[in-house]
Design a protein around this motif. Structure first.
Motif, PDB file in Angstrom:
ATOM      1  N   LYS A  60      44.579  48.672  39.814  1.00 52.16           N
ATOM      2  CA  LYS A  60      43.480  48.068  40.464  1.00 52.16           C
ATOM      3  C   LYS A  60      44.094  46.416  40.533  1.00 52.16           C
ATOM      4  N   GLY A  61      43.945  46.253  39.203  1.00 52.69           N
ATOM      5  CA  GLY A  61      44.639  45.465  38.201  1.00 52.69           C
ATOM      6  C   GLY A  61      43.398  43.951  39.071  1.00 52.69           C
ATOM      7  N   GLU A  62      41.440  44.766  38.538  1.00 51.83           N
ATOM      8  CA  GLU A  62      40.122  43.366  38.679  1.00 51.83           C
ATOM      9  C   GLU A  62      39.889  43.296  37.600  1.00 51.83           C
ATOM     10  N   GLY A  63      38.979  42.492  37.589  1.00 52.49           N
ATOM     11  CA  GLY A  63      38.278  42.493  36.113  1.00 52.49           C
ATOM     12  C   GLY A  63      39.104  41.945  34.757  1.00 52.49           C
ATOM     13  N   TYR A  65      41.087  43.887  33.906  1.00 55.40           N
ATOM     14  CA  TYR A  65      42.656  44.291  34.072  1.00 55.40           C
ATOM     15  C   TYR A  65      43.515  43.641  34.926  1.00 55.40           C
ATOM     16  N   THR A  66      43.693  42.836  35.612  1.00 50.64           N
ATOM     17  CA  THR A  66      44.462  41.742  35.807  1.00 50.64           C
ATOM     18  C   THR A  66      45.723  40.801  35.754  1.00 50.64           C
TER      19      THR A  66
END
Length: 515
Positions: A60-63, A65-66
Motif C-alpha cells: 500500500k506504501g502509506e505513511g 511505508y511510502t
C-alpha cells in the motif's frame, strides 16, 4: 473445517477439533515422527501469515511505508518478522497441495526460509518428502491448517501459538515416556511460573525442553499488564531435536530465542551461559540422571555446598541452579521426591548445607501421575538467595511445606493434571506466606511453616508430609526409584572399594620395596 471455526459452549475447543482431524491423517506414521510434520506446518503457516500481513502494508506504501519495497528483506527484519521467499509462502504451497510433489515443495520451502533467516538455521524440519508420508495426507494437512488464521485470538499469532502448544502436549501424550523428554505438563509449568512471578529480569532454564517455561513466563507478564520486553530468556538443551521444537515454539510466540542454545554435551560439561547470573531459574531437569559425567567434574567450582555423587545428578542440578542466581535471585524446579530424603554419597550433607545456608524457601509435594515419562513421585523446590528482601516477609529461619498429593484430576487412566483451582490454592498459600501483609495460617494436612530447628530434629528430611501431619503414603513408594537409589549406592561402594584396593596394592609395593 467450517464447523471447527465455530466455538460456542456446546462444542469442543477448536484446537481439540484440529488435533482430531490431524490425527486421522497420521495413518501409519509414528507420533514421534508425525509431530515434526504437523508442528513444522503450523510454524510455516504462522511465519507466512505474519509475512503476508506486513507485505500488504508495504504494498500500500502509506505513511511510514511510502516507497517501501515489499520484497526487501530489511523491511521485515526491522519489524522482527521472518522473510518468506515466494516459493515458501503459504498461498503458493496451498495451491500446490494436491500435487504429488508437494512433499518436495515443503522441504524446499523450509530450506529457503532457513537460508534467508539466520536465526532459523538448522531449526526447521525437512521430512515432508519421505516415502511414508502420503502426498494426499500432506495435502489434507495443508488444507486443514489453512483454516487457522492470525486474526483469531488477539491477532498476534496467539491462536496459532495456542494450537502449537496444544499439539505439543497431545504428541507428548501419544508418545508416552519419550514424550516426557521434550514436554513438561502445562499445569506443572504454570504452577512453577505462578509461584515465582517472573515480572522482569533474566530467566534461565538450563534444560529447557521445548521451551514451555519461557512461554508461560511471558504469558505471566502479559496477564499482569507487564511489559514482555522487561524479561529476557536464556536456555540450553542437549537434545537437538528438542531444541528445534523450542526454537519454533518461541518464534511462533514472537519470543526472542537467540540465547536458547544447543550443544551435545549439555549444561554440566559445556555450560552455554557460564557467566550468567539470573533473576529466575525455572527448570524440570531429568530425574535421577546417572549418566551426567559427574566423574569428570569432581573439582568443579559450582559445588559450593558439597560434591554431588557421580551416580545421580539431582544435587548437581540444584547447585548448578544456585550458581546461576544473582544475589537476589530465585529458583523453582522439579525433582524426584527421593531427593527430599536421600543420604546417598553425600546428598544428605549437601541438603543439610542448603538448609543451614537458609536457601530453601518452600517444598511442594506433587500428586502422582503428573509426568508422562516417569511414575516416580515428584516435588517442587523453591530457593531464594535473599530471603530478607524488603518486599518479602522475613522467613529466613523458616521453610514452608505444602503437601499437594491429593490434588489434581485424571485426564486419562495414567495421567493426572492440576486444576486452575489447585494452582491458585498452592500459589496463594505461598504468596501469603511470603508477603509482609499476607494472611497465612498453617493448615493441617496441607501446609506448615517449620523453623530450621524442627528440620534439624527431623535430620534434614524435607518431605512435606512429615511437617503438615500426613503420613508418607505407600502410594509414594516407587520400586524403580528405590532400585535406582540402591544401585547407585552399590556402584559408589564398588568405586570406593576399587580405590581402596589400589591404595592397598600401592602400599604393599612400597613395603616390599623397602624390604
Amino acid at each position: 473445517m467450517a464447523n471447527a471455526k465455530k466455538n460456542n459452549n456446546t462444542e469442543e475447543p477448536i484446537e481439540k477439533q484440529l488435533w482430531k482431524l490431524a490425527d486421522k491423517l497420521r495413518k501409519n506414521i509414528d507420533a514421534a515422527e508425525y509431530k515434526h510434520i504437523v508442528l513444522g506446518l503450523i510454524f510455516l503457516k504462522y511465519i507466512s501469515d505474519a509475512f503476508e500481513a506486513h507485505y500488504e502494508l508495504l504494498q500500500k506504501g502509506e505513511g511510514d511505508y511510502t516507497g517501501a519495497d515489499p520484497e526487501d528483506r530489511d523491511e521485515y527484519k526491522a519489524e522482527n518478522i521472518f522473510f518468506v521467499p515466494p516459493t515458501a509462502r503459504w498461498t503458493y504451497l496451498q495451491k500446490r497441495a494436491k500435487l504429488p510433489e508437494i512433499g518436495k515443495d515443503v522441504d524446499s520451502a523450509m530450506d529457503v526460509i532457513e537460508r534467508d533467516n539466520s536465526s532459523l538455521k538448522d531449526v526447521l524440519p525437512k521430512v515432508f518428502a519421505r516415502g511414508n508420508l502420503d502426498p494426499a495426507s500432506l495435502g489434507g494437512l495443508i488444507d486443514l491448517i489453512s483454516n487457522i488464521s492470525l486474526n483469531e485470538g488477539n491477532g498476534k499469532g496467539d491462536f496459532l501459538g495456542k494450537v502449537f502448544e496444544y499439539f505439543l502436549g497431545e504428541f507428548a501424550l501419544a508418545e508416552g515416556k519419550k514424550g516426557g523428554q521434550f514436554y513438561t505438563p502445562r499445569s506443572v509449568v504454570e504452577l512453577l511460573v505462578e509461584m515465582l512471578e517472573p515480572g522482569k529480569g533474566r530467566v534461565l532454564d538450563p534444560c529447557c525442553g521445548s521451551g514451555g517455561m519461557f512461554v508461560h513466563s511471558e504469558k505471566f507478564v502479559e496477564n499482569h499488564q507487564g511489559n514482555v520486553n522487561d524479561i529476557s530468556i536464556y536456555g540450553q538443551e542437549s537434545n537437538q531435536t528438542t531444541w528445534r521444537l523450542a526454537k519454533m515454539n518461541l518464534a511462533i510466540r514472537g519470543i526472542d530465542s537467540s540465547q536458547v542454545k544447543w550443544n551435545n554435551e549439555g549444561s554440566f560439561l559445556n555450560n552455554s551461559h557460564k557467566d550468567l547470573k539470573a533473576d529466575y531459574v525455572i527448570a524440570n531437569p531429568p530425574f535421577n540422571d546417572s549418566d551426567w559425567s559427574g566423574d569428570l567434574l569432581r573439582k568443579d567450582g559450582r559445588w559450593q555446598y558439597g560434591v554431588p555423587p557421580t551416580s545421580n545428578a539431582n544435587y548437581a542440578w540444584i547447585q548448578h541452579f544456585i550458581y546461576h542466581l544473582n544475589p537476589s535471585g530465585q529458583a523453582g524446579f522439579v525433582l524426584a521426591k527421593g531427593s527430599l530424603t536421600s543420604k546417598t554419597s553425600g546428598e544428605w550433607d549437601i541438603r543439610k548445607a542448603l538448609v543451614e545456608a537458609r536457601l530453601i524457601d518452600c517444598i511442594v509435594n506433587l500428586p502422582a501421575k503428573l509426568f508422562l515419562n516417569t511414575q516416580i513421585p515428584a516435588s517442587l523446590w523453591f530457593l531464594s538467595r535473599n530471603r530478607e528482601s524488603g518486599k518479602f516477609r522475613n522467613r529466613k529461619d523458616e521453610i514452608l511445606f505444602i503437601d499437594a498429593r491429593n490434588m489434581g484430576y485424571l485426564i486419562n487412566r495414567r495421567t493426572r493434571e492440576l486444576s486452575e483451582e489447585d494452582i491458585k490454592k498452592i500459589t496463594g498459600t505461598y504468596h501469603n506466606w511470603r508477603n509482609p501483609n499476607g494472611n497465612y495460617e498453617d493448615f493441617k494436612g496441607f501446609c506448615n511453616t517449620a523453623v530450621i530447628e524442627r528440620v534439624r530434629e527431623l535430620d534434614y528430611v524435607l518431605t512435606p508430609g512429615r511437617y503438615v501431619g500426613l503420613p508418607d503414603d505407600e502410594d509414594d513408594f516407587d520400586f524403580n526409584e528405590c532400585f535406582t537409589t540402591l544401585k547407585a549406592e552399590f556402584e559408589e561402594q564398588l568405586k570406593e572399594e576399587e580405590i581402596l584396593n589400589a591404595l592397598i596394592i600401592e602400599n604393599l609395593k612400597k613395603v616390599v620395596a623397602d624390604e
